[in-house]
Design an enzyme around this catalytic site. Structure first.
Site, PDB file in Angstrom:
ATOM      1  N   HIS A 175      37.252 -45.352 -17.563  1.00  0.00           N
ATOM      2  CA  HIS A 175      36.732 -44.000 -17.371  1.00  0.00           C
ATOM      3  C   HIS A 175      36.042 -43.943 -16.020  1.00  0.00           C
ATOM      4  CE1 HIS A 175      33.246 -46.176 -18.839  1.00  0.00           C
ATOM      5  NE2 HIS A 175      32.435 -45.150 -18.642  1.00  0.00           N
ATOM      6  N   ASP A 178      29.576 -46.580 -12.469  1.00  0.00           N
ATOM      7  CA  ASP A 178      29.435 -48.040 -12.598  1.00  0.00           C
ATOM      8  C   ASP A 178      30.755 -48.724 -12.956  1.00  0.00           C
ATOM      9  OD1 ASP A 178      28.923 -46.585 -15.068  1.00  0.00           O
ATOM     10  OD2 ASP A 178      28.396 -48.512 -15.992  1.00  0.00           O
ATOM     11  N   HIS A 179      31.810 -47.937 -13.198  1.00  0.00           N
ATOM     12  CA  HIS A 179      33.097 -48.537 -13.566  1.00  0.00           C
ATOM     13  C   HIS A 179      34.156 -48.431 -12.477  1.00  0.00           C
ATOM     14  CE1 HIS A 179      32.321 -49.402 -17.903  1.00  0.00           C
ATOM     15  NE2 HIS A 179      31.304 -48.608 -17.618  1.00  0.00           N
ATOM     16  N   HIS A 202      33.574 -41.462 -25.824  1.00  0.00           N
ATOM     17  CA  HIS A 202      32.466 -41.657 -24.889  1.00  0.00           C
ATOM     18  C   HIS A 202      32.009 -40.285 -24.394  1.00  0.00           C
ATOM     19  CE1 HIS A 202      29.919 -43.987 -22.331  1.00  0.00           C
ATOM     20  NE2 HIS A 202      30.590 -43.832 -21.203  1.00  0.00           N
TER      21      HIS A 202
HETATM   22 ZN   LIG Z   1      29.431 -48.127 -18.467  1.00  0.00          ZN
HETATM   23 ZN   LIG Z   2      30.348 -44.832 -19.296  1.00  0.00          ZN
END
Ligand SMILES: [Zn+2]
Ligand SMILES: [Zn+2]
Length: 312
Positions: free
Chosen positions: A67, A71-72, A144
């Site tokens: 996603h 941070d990803h 999420h």
């Molecule tokens: Zn995360």
């Molecule tokens: Zn996330």
């Protein structure tokens, strides 16, 4: 029955922290060596340095994003620059849930330098499958705050074991006919009889399966996808006393990750994506997961590397 599956299936955790990096843990990133392929699952800021640190190499063929929380994925910007400077020509495939195309396009074309290698962006939805030779990667819709995917990496079924003694006893000459039988073709024995592959091959062997949750609440689709998996890598951001936070931010607790592992009857569970509170002392997460799941459980750390052995 295809080429007989992968030989190597190796995982290297590059980042195991949620939301922000700590001294010990970088943002999300996982390197997977699957045969000749090197894959990344997520690429948080700093991932390229972790790849140097843990020796995965930079010859990444594809990146799968779970996603688009910062941070990803922000690490892809610098990583592609580095590859460009290194003279890469090999195409790079990027996969993720919508709005992957828009966000990754921005990330790639940020700045003034242009990349000399092709970058192909594909958006994936629940159930979409990326075929990669001896294995495939399947997208699984998870739950999420934003559109998010988990991934199931599945190896194709491997042919059964070849019984050499039996082949010789049936009058098959060692040599090319052995290969034909192993590829599923019938051959003619010395006495003129036909020998079928089934006469000399054991039952076909199941391929390996590994499932990654990405960021998610516990979810049934993931349980179904992970059924009987060799390994489930599940996020475990919080512990029991932070249940309200887990609900609010659409993350899982260690206990919930354990429950998913139990319901899916997986062989092994690895917890990752820890909030900074559990950065050093993750004993609560582990204990709560172990309350629910009786198989092997461990908490990932940056640099954790292991291979998943072939199933027999
Ligand atoms: Zn995360
Ligand atoms: Zn996330």
């Amino acid at each position: 029955v295809g080429s007989g599956g992968m030989s190597i299936l190796r995982f290297t955790f590059l980042g195991t922290s949620a939301a922000q990096p700590t001294i010990h843990r970088n943002l999300s990133g996982l390197a997977v060596k699957a045969d000749a392929d090197l894959l990344l699952f997520d690429c948080g800021e700093g991932t390229q340095r972790q790849m140097v640190r843990f020796g995965t190499g930079f010859t990444v063929d594809a990146v799968f994003f779970t996603h688009f929380h910062a941070d990803h994925y922000l690490g892809i910007i610098g990583f592609l620059r580095t590859l460009g400077m290194g003279g890469r020509e090999h195409p790079m495939a990027l996969y993720g849930p919508p709005p992957a195309r828009r966000l990754l396009h921005q990330a790639i074309y940020l700045g003034t330098e242009k990349l000399d290698f092709p970058v192909e962006i594909s958006e994936l939805r629940d159930g979409d499958v990326v075929e990669r030779g001896s294995y495939k990667v399947r997208a699984v819709q998870v739950d999420h705050r934003v559109n998010a995917l988990g991934y199931a990496l599945e190896e194709e079924e491997r042919p059964g074991r070849f019984d050499l003694d039996r082949a010789v006893a049936l009058g098959v000459a060692p040599g090319p006919d052995f290969g034909r039988l192993q590829r599923g073709e019938a051959v003619t024995a010395a006495d003129g009889r036909t020998v079928q592959p089934g006469d000399v091959l054991g039952p076909s062997r199941p391929g390996r399966k590994v499932v990654l949750s990405g960021d998610t609440r516990p979810c049934q689709k993931l349980v179904d996808a992970a059924r009987g998996a060799d390994l489930l890598i599940h996020e475990s951001t919080f512990s029991d006393d932070e249940q309200a936070r887990a609900l609010e931010t659409r993350h899982s607790t260690g206990r919930e990750a354990g429950r998913v592992a139990r319901e899916a009857d997986v062989r092994r569970l690895v917890l990752t994506h820890l909030s900074s509170r559990h950065d050093v002392d993750h004993s609560r997460l582990l204990a709560q997961a172990r309350d629910e799941f009786k198989g092997p459980v461990e908490v990932a750390f940056d640099g954790l590397t292991f291979e998943i052995p072939l199933r027999e």
